[in-house]
Scaffold this active site. Structure first.
Site, PDB file in Angstrom:
ATOM      1  N   GLU A 126       0.640  -1.494  -0.041  1.00 33.74           N
ATOM      2  CA  GLU A 126      -0.391  -0.109   0.565  1.00 33.74           C
ATOM      3  C   GLU A 126       0.963   0.992  -0.139  1.00 33.74           C
ATOM      4  O   GLU A 126       1.633   1.706   0.831  1.00 33.74           O
ATOM      5  CB  GLU A 126      -0.137   0.078   1.262  1.00 33.74           C
ATOM      6  CG  GLU A 126      -1.982   1.218   1.218  1.00 33.74           C
ATOM      7  CD  GLU A 126      -3.297   0.665   2.038  1.00 33.74           C
ATOM      8  OE1 GLU A 126      -4.057   1.371   2.173  1.00 33.74           O
ATOM      9  OE2 GLU A 126      -2.476   0.326   3.249  1.00 33.74           O
ATOM     10  N   ALA A 274       0.933  -1.644  10.935  1.00 28.03           N
ATOM     11  CA  ALA A 274       0.656  -2.982  10.940  1.00 28.03           C
ATOM     12  C   ALA A 274      -0.054  -2.588   9.182  1.00 28.03           C
ATOM     13  O   ALA A 274      -0.085  -1.647   8.787  1.00 28.03           O
ATOM     14  CB  ALA A 274      -0.757  -3.312  11.748  1.00 28.03           C
ATOM     15  N   MET A 275      -0.272  -3.699   8.347  1.00 24.83           N
ATOM     16  CA  MET A 275      -0.716  -3.401   6.749  1.00 24.83           C
ATOM     17  C   MET A 275      -1.763  -4.790   6.997  1.00 24.83           C
ATOM     18  O   MET A 275      -1.624  -5.782   7.137  1.00 24.83           O
ATOM     19  CB  MET A 275       0.417  -3.855   5.948  1.00 24.83           C
ATOM     20  CG  MET A 275      -0.490  -3.931   4.590  1.00 24.83           C
ATOM     21  SD  MET A 275      -1.494  -2.197   4.320  1.00 24.83           S
ATOM     22  CE  MET A 275      -2.418  -2.846   2.534  1.00 24.83           C
ATOM     23  N   GLU A 276      -3.087  -4.553   6.861  1.00 19.79           N
ATOM     24  CA  GLU A 276      -4.250  -5.726   6.553  1.00 19.79           C
ATOM     25  C   GLU A 276      -4.212  -6.228   5.017  1.00 19.79           C
ATOM     26  O   GLU A 276      -4.956  -6.394   4.510  1.00 19.79           O
ATOM     27  CB  GLU A 276      -5.742  -5.142   6.636  1.00 19.79           C
ATOM     28  CG  GLU A 276      -5.722  -3.610   4.652  1.00 19.79           C
ATOM     29  CD  GLU A 276      -5.323  -2.241   5.117  1.00 19.79           C
ATOM     30  OE1 GLU A 276      -5.703  -1.577   3.992  1.00 19.79           O
ATOM     31  OE2 GLU A 276      -4.141  -2.083   5.297  1.00 19.79           O
ATOM     32  N   HIS A 307      -7.644  -3.195  14.044  1.00 18.11           N
ATOM     33  CA  HIS A 307      -8.128  -2.443  13.171  1.00 18.11           C
ATOM     34  C   HIS A 307      -7.759  -3.222  11.863  1.00 18.11           C
ATOM     35  O   HIS A 307      -8.149  -3.022  10.836  1.00 18.11           O
ATOM     36  CB  HIS A 307      -6.849  -0.694  13.866  1.00 18.11           C
ATOM     37  CG  HIS A 307      -6.846  -0.039  12.266  1.00 18.11           C
ATOM     38  ND1 HIS A 307      -6.970   0.862  12.465  1.00 18.11           N
ATOM     39  CD2 HIS A 307      -6.181  -0.262  11.268  1.00 18.11           C
ATOM     40  CE1 HIS A 307      -7.082   2.211  10.911  1.00 18.11           C
ATOM     41  NE2 HIS A 307      -6.526   0.743  10.812  1.00 18.11           N
ATOM     42  N   GLU A 308      -6.808  -4.065  12.108  1.00 11.63           N
ATOM     43  CA  GLU A 308      -6.518  -4.598  11.287  1.00 11.63           C
ATOM     44  C   GLU A 308      -7.662  -6.169  10.617  1.00 11.63           C
ATOM     45  O   GLU A 308      -8.155  -6.226   9.597  1.00 11.63           O
ATOM     46  CB  GLU A 308      -5.164  -5.202  11.231  1.00 11.63           C
ATOM     47  CG  GLU A 308      -3.917  -4.482  11.455  1.00 11.63           C
ATOM     48  CD  GLU A 308      -3.845  -3.079  10.046  1.00 11.63           C
ATOM     49  OE1 GLU A 308      -4.214  -3.340   9.226  1.00 11.63           O
ATOM     50  OE2 GLU A 308      -3.233  -1.498  10.639  1.00 11.63           O
ATOM     51  N   HIS A 311     -10.141  -3.751   8.923  1.00  8.22           N
ATOM     52  CA  HIS A 311     -10.070  -4.230   7.609  1.00  8.22           C
ATOM     53  C   HIS A 311     -10.446  -4.984   6.920  1.00  8.22           C
ATOM     54  O   HIS A 311     -10.519  -5.623   5.056  1.00  8.22           O
ATOM     55  CB  HIS A 311      -8.563  -3.949   7.193  1.00  8.22           C
ATOM     56  CG  HIS A 311      -8.229  -2.293   7.432  1.00  8.22           C
ATOM     57  ND1 HIS A 311      -8.774  -1.225   7.541  1.00  8.22           N
ATOM     58  CD2 HIS A 311      -7.083  -1.684   8.542  1.00  8.22           C
ATOM     59  CE1 HIS A 311      -8.176  -0.681   6.843  1.00  8.22           C
ATOM     60  NE2 HIS A 311      -7.635  -0.505   7.676  1.00  8.22           N
ATOM     61  N   GLU A 330      -9.450   3.440   6.019  1.00  8.02           N
ATOM     62  CA  GLU A 330      -9.425   3.760   7.629  1.00  8.02           C
ATOM     63  C   GLU A 330      -9.704   4.547   8.448  1.00  8.02           C
ATOM     64  O   GLU A 330      -9.789   3.600  10.067  1.00  8.02           O
ATOM     65  CB  GLU A 330      -7.964   4.615   7.408  1.00  8.02           C
ATOM     66  CG  GLU A 330      -6.750   3.596   5.792  1.00  8.02           C
ATOM     67  CD  GLU A 330      -6.293   3.267   6.470  1.00  8.02           C
ATOM     68  OE1 GLU A 330      -6.223   2.402   7.858  1.00  8.02           O
ATOM     69  OE2 GLU A 330      -5.851   2.082   6.016  1.00  8.02           O
TER      70      GLU A 330
END
Length: 856
Positions: A126, A274-276, A307-308, A311, A330
C-alpha cells in the site's frame, strides 16, 4: 520518484478499457541478495483494438508477450510502465523480469538479522508497490484473483493470502554450491485488489490455533515472528484478542469472516503499525515486547490487532474505487477497532485513549494549511501517499462516532451490514454507504455528509450561561464558530455534563445529550438547574470539535483536573488545556504548571503519554526563548520529582523516567540518569532493561554527557536491529557540529541506509538539546529537498523531509527560510510542497505561542 506516479484520470481511462480476471505470479527467491525472479501471467478483458499500460518497477525485463506475440522490452518498458496496444476482447499477458529487493519497507523488503545472519522477507504494497514484485494493473478497482508460486530455501516458511500448501522440495545449484530449495504453489485468492496481496518468507518461527466462524467454518490462525525475538512474542494473548475481535465483528457486521485463514506476522523494519493484507496481516516488531512497555503501547497493540481485523471487511472485502475514498477503509477500521476494544476486551477505556491520542492528532492535522475534507481530492499517487494522516484516520473515525450517535448505533451497524452484503468483493464510493445508512436509520444524510465529509476544518463550541443570584441557570446556550478559511457550521450530537465537587472528587451530577446546529443553540432543558462547579461540553466525546470552558469551569478544572473522577472527562479537559496553549490563547508556562501539578495522579496511560509529549513541546518550542532554558530545567526537575514519588514499578514511573531522560538540561540531571543507567542509583520497582537503558543513553547523548565510544559499546552489548536503531538516534543526538554533520552526511549522502535507521537518526538529529548547532543546517535542509524527493522512494523522502526539518529551532530565521523556499519553488511536487507547508505551520504556531507566553 520520476516515472512512478499514476493520476486518477489515467486510472479511470485504464479502467474504461480493461477489466482484470486473474494473475499467476511465479517468484524465485533463490537468486541472491539483490534481485528475485518474477514471472506474471495476467488475464484480462479489453476493448478490442484498445491500448493501455501495466505497471512494473524492475531491474530488468527479459520477456513480454501479449496473446502469444513477443514485445521488445526495450521499446515497451519505460518509466515503470509496459505499454500495451492492439488489445483483444480476451488477453493473456506474460512478463518475465528480475525485480529488486528493498530496504525501505516498500515492495519486497529484505532484512538480515544481525543476531544470527538469517534473512527475512516481507511485502508491503500500500499504496502503489505490488508493482515492485510483479507486473500489475496497480489501482484498487481492478480486482482479480492472485495465484502465487514461490521458490525459496526449503528451510523457510512461506506465507501469502491463501493457506500455505505443502512445498515440493528439490535441490538447486547456486554460486555457493548446492542448497535444498522448495516450491510452494498457493491456491488462487478471491477477487481482491493488488495492494492487499502479500508474501512473507524466511526462517520465521510460528505457532497455530483456530476458531469457528459464525458461518460454521473453522478458521486457521497463525502467529509468526523471527527467531531472535520469538521468546518475547506472546502469541496466546494475540490469539485471545483475535478471537474476541472475530466474535464482535461477525456479530455486529452480520457477515462472516470472508477469507480462508488469518495469519498475523511480526516483521522487521516495518514503516507503519500494521498492514491489512488479506488473511496475512503484517505488524511492526514494536509490538514484540523485549523490554517493559507502557500500558499505552499494550493497549495500542490491541487496537491495532482489531484495526487490521476490521479491514478484512472494510477495505479487503469491500474496497474503495479510488483513493479519495481511502477513509472508507481507514476511518472505519479506526472507529471499529476502538469500539471493539472498548466493548469486547479488557481495555474498556479505549475511547479515552482515542480522545487523548487520535483526536489530538486529528485536531492538529485539521488546523494545518494542508487540511482537507475526509473525502479528499486525490489527483495522483503522491497525493494519496501524504493523505495517510490525521484526517483520514482520526478525524474520520471521530466523525463516524458522531454519525453513529446521530443515527443510533443499532441503525448504524445494520446499515454497515447491508453495505457489506450488497457490495462484497466489489468497489464502492461514499454514496453506496450513505444509501444503506439512510435506509436503516430513516435519516437524510446527504446534508450531513456534505458538511462533515466534504468540507475541511474544525469547529469550536463554547457555553453561554446566565444565572440568578441563587446560582440557578436562567439561560444555557452553545455557540459554534468556524475558522475564516473553513467557515462551515455543522450539526453535532453533543453531550453536556455537570460536575460538582464531592469531597476530593469532581463527579458528574447531571448529563444530557442534545442536537445542536447553527451559530447558537439554546438548551432549555438546562434552565432551572443549579449551576455546577464545572460544565463540560462534549462530555463522553461524541462530537468532533474543539471545546472551550467558561471562566468558572476553567478555574475549577485547573485546580481539580486530577480530581475529575471520569477518565474520559479528564482527557477532554487535558485536551482543551492543550488546545488553548497551541492556539496561543493561554501561555505555555501555565500549561507547564498545569501538567506538573496534575500528571502524577493521571491513571490513563495514553493520556499520560500524550500529555508528556505535549509538555516537552511546550517547554522546548512554545515558551518564550528568553525563558526556555529555565522552563526546560523546571520540567526536568518536576518530572524527576514525580518519578521519585510514583508507585513502585508503575506505568507512570516508567513514563516519567523516560520523559525526564528526554529533557535533561543540567549536569545534575545527567548525573542522575548516568547513575540510574549504571545501577548506582535506583528507584524501587524500576528495572533498567535493554530499551530503557538505551533511552537513558539517548538522553545523555542529547546533552553531550556521553560520547560515540559509549554508544558503540552499548551497541556491541546489544547487537540487534533495535540496538542499531537506538545507536543511530544517539549518535545523531550528540550536540556537536561534528556529530550533526556526520549524521547529516550519513542520511543525505548514503542512499543505502534502511528505513528504520533513517527514521531513528532523523529523530536524534533534531533533538531540542542541539538547537545551538542546528541553525547551520537551515540552508542545507532546503538545498536537499528537491534532490531527495526526486531521488529516493516516497517513504525515505518523507522521513528526511519531515524528520530533518529543524523545527526545534522554532525561530523567525527558520520561518522566513521556509517561506522563501515555498515562494521560489512553486513548481515543486505538490506533495513535497504540502510537507514543507506543514513544517512551516508548526514553526508559525510555535512563534505565536512564544509571543503569547512573553505577555505573562
Amino acid at each position: 520518484m520520476p516515472g512512478e506516479n499514476l493520476t486518477r484520470t489515467e486510472a479511470q481511462e485504464r479502467r474504461a478499457v480493461i477489466d482484470t480476471q486473474s494473475y499467476q505470479v511465479s517468484l524465485d527467491l533463490t537468486k541472491g541478495a539483490e534481485v528475485f525472479g518474477s514471472r506474471s501471467v495476467v488475464r484480462f478483458t479489453a476493448t478490442p483494438g484498445g491500448a493501455t499500460f501495466i505497471d512494473l518497477i524492475a531491474k530488468e525485463v527479459r520477456e513480454i508477450s501479449l496473446n502469444g506475440e513477443q514485445i521488445d522490452p526495450s521499446e515497451a518498458f519505460a518509466d515503470s510502465r509496459i505499454a500495451l496496444s492492439g488489445l483483444q476482447a480476451e488477453n493473456v499477458l506474460i512478463v518475465d523480469a528480475d525485480c529488486l529487493y528493498t530496504n525501505t519497507g516498500e515492495g519486497l523488503h529484505r532484512f538480515v538479522d544481525p543476531v544470527d545472519g538469517e534473512v527475512y522477507l516481507y511485502s508491503q504494497f500500500e499504496v502503489p508497490d505490488s508493482r515492485r514484485m510483479f507486473a500489475v494493473f496497480e489501482q484498487p478497482d481492478l480486482k482479480a484473483t492472485f495465484q502465487f508460486t514461490v521458490t525459496a530455501p526449503a528451510a523457510w516458511k512461506v506465507v501469502s493470502n491463501s493457506p500455505t500448501p505443502e512445498p515440493i522440495v528439490h535441490d538447486a545449484s547456486t554460486d555457493s554450491g548446492t542448497q535444498q530449495t522448495a516450491t510452494w504453489g498457493f491456491e488462487p485468492t478471491p477477487r481482491i485488489s493488488s495492494y492487499i496481496t502479500a508474501l512473507i518468507a524466511g526462517p520465521y518461527e510460528a505457532t497455530f490455533s483456530e476458531l469457528t466462524s459464525a458461518s460454521g467454518r473453522v478458521i486457521p490462525l497463525g502467529v509468526y515472528g523471527r527467531k531472535s525475538l520469538w521468546a518475547h512474542l506472546d502469541a496466546d494473548y494475540i490469539f485471545d484478542k483475535t478471537r474476541e475481535g472475530f466474535a464482535y465483528f461477525e456479530s455486529k457486521f452480520g457477515v462472516p469472516y470472508p477469507f480462508a485463514k488469518y495469519d498475523q506476522l511480526f516483521v522487521p523494519e516495518f514503516n507503519a503499525g500494521a498492514m491489512e493484507n488479506a488473511g496475512a496481516v503484517t505488524f511492526t516488531e514494536t509490538y514484540v515486547f523485549r523490554s517493559k512497555v507502557t500500558d499505552a503501547v499494550k493497549e495500542r497493540r490491541v487496537v491495532t490487532i482489531l484495526h487490521e481485523l476490521a479491514h478484512m471487511w472494510f477495505g479487503d472485502l469491500v474496497t474503495m474505487k479510488w483513493w479519495n475514498d481511502l477513509w472508507l477503509n481507514e476511518s472505519f477500521a479506526e472507529w471499529a477497532s476502538t469500539i471493539a476494544t472498548a466493548e469486547a476486551t479488557e481495555w474498556t477505556e479505549a475511547w479515552t485513549t482515542f480522545a487523548a491520542m487520535e483526536k489530538t492528532w486529528a485536531y492538529r492535522q485539521d488546523q494545518l494549511p494542508s487540511t482537507h475534507p475526509i473525502v479528499a481530492e486525490i489527483n495522483d499517487l503522491q497525493d494519496v501517499q501524504v493523505n495517510f494522516d490525521g484526517i483520514t484516520y482520526a478525524k474520520g473515525g471521530s466523525v463516524l462516532k458522531q454519525l453513529a450517535a446521530w443515527v443510533g448505533i443499532e441503525a448504524f451497524f445494520a446499515g454497515v451490514s447491508q453495505y457489506f452484503q450488497k457490495h462484497s468483493w466489489g468497489n464502492t464510493e461514499l454514496s453506496d454507504l450513505l444509501t444503506e445508512l439512510e435506509a436503516t436509520s430513516g435519516r437524510e444524510l446527504s446534508t450531513w455528509a456534505k458538511k462533515w465529509l466534504e468540507t475541511a476544518g474544525v469547529n469550536t463550541l463554547a457555553p453561554v450561561i446566565a444565572e440568578d443570584a441563587a446560582g440557578v441557570i436562567t439561560r444555557f446556550a452553545v455557540t459554534q464558530t468556524a475558522p475564516a478559511d473553513y467557515p462551515t457550521i455543522r450539526p453535532h450530537r453533543l453531550g453536556i455534563g455537570f460536575y460538582n465537587l464531592d469531597g476530593e472528587a469532581l463527579v458528574r451530577t447531571h448529563y444530557v445529550e442534545v442536537d445542536i446546529d447553527g451559530d447558537r443553540t439554546e438548551i432549555p432543558e438546562l434552565q432551572g438547574l443549579q449551576r455546577p462547579d464545572m460544565v463540560l461540553l462534549n462530555d463522553k466525546d461524541l462530537a468532533y470539535s474543539k471545546i472551550r470552558l467558561d471562566d468558572r469551569s476553567l478555574a475549577t478544572a485547573i485546580e481539580h483536573l486530577s480530581d475529575i473522577s471520569d477518565p474520559l472527562a479528564r482527557s477532554l479537559v487535558w485536551g482543551a488545556a492543550w488546545d488553548q496553549t497551541r492556539d496561543a490563547e493561554s501561555p505555555a508556562s501555565a500549561y507547564i504548571d498545569l501538567v506538573l501539578g496534575n500528571i502524577g495522579r493521571e491513571t490513563e496511560s495514553t493520556t499520560v503519554r500524550t500529555t508528556l509529549s505535549q509538555l516537552l513541546l511546550a517547554a522546548s518550542s512554545y515558551v518564550t526563548p528568553e525563558n526556555r532554558t529555565a522552563a526546560r530545567e523546571k520540567v526536568a526537575d518536576g518530572l524527576w520529582a514525580l518519578a521519585q514519588q510514583a508507585e513502585s514499578g508503575s506505568d507512570s514511573q516508567l513514563q516519567l523516567v523516560t520523559a525526564f531522560a528526554n529533557t535533561l538540561v543540567t549536569p545534575e540531571h545527567a548525573g542522575v540518569v548516568g547513575r540510574l543507567r549504571s545501577g548506582e542509583e535506583t528507584l524501587p520497582g524500576l528495572d533498567i532493561d535493554a530499551d530503557l537503558s538505551w533511552q537513558l543513553l539517548n538522553g545523555l547523548a542529547a546533552i553531550g554527557a556521553t560520547d560515540a565510544a559509549a554508544i558503540d559499546a552499548a551497541l556491541a552489548a546489544d547487537n540487534t536491529s533495535k540496538g542499531a536503531e537506538f545507536a543511530a538516534q544517539a549518535r545523531a543526538a550528540l550536540p556537536t557540529a561534528e556529530a550533526k554533520q556526520a549524521a547529516w552526511s550519513s542520511l543525505i549522502d548514503n542512499a543505502d541506509l534502511p528505513n528504520t535507521i533513517v527514521r531513528s537518526a532523523a529523530l536524534g538529529f533534531v533533538h531540542p538539546s542541539g538547537v545551538e548547532v542546528l541553525g547551520d543546517f537551515i540552508p542545507k535542509y532546503f538545498d536537499m529537498l528537491v534532490p531527495i524527493w526526486e531521488g529516493r522512494t516516497y517513504q525515505i523522502a518523507d522521513y528526511l523531509v519531515v524528520g530533518l526539518y529543524p523545527r526545534s529551532l522554532a525561530s523567525v530565521e527558520l520561518r522566513d527560510a521556509t517561506r522563501a523556499w515555498l515562494s521560489s519553488h512553486q513548481d515543486a511536487s505538490p506533495a513535497l510542497r504540502r510537507l514543507v507547508h506543514e513544517n512551516l505551520a508548526d514553526v508559525e504556531r510555535a512563534l505565536a505561542a512564544q509571543s503569547r507566553d512573553a505577555e505573562d
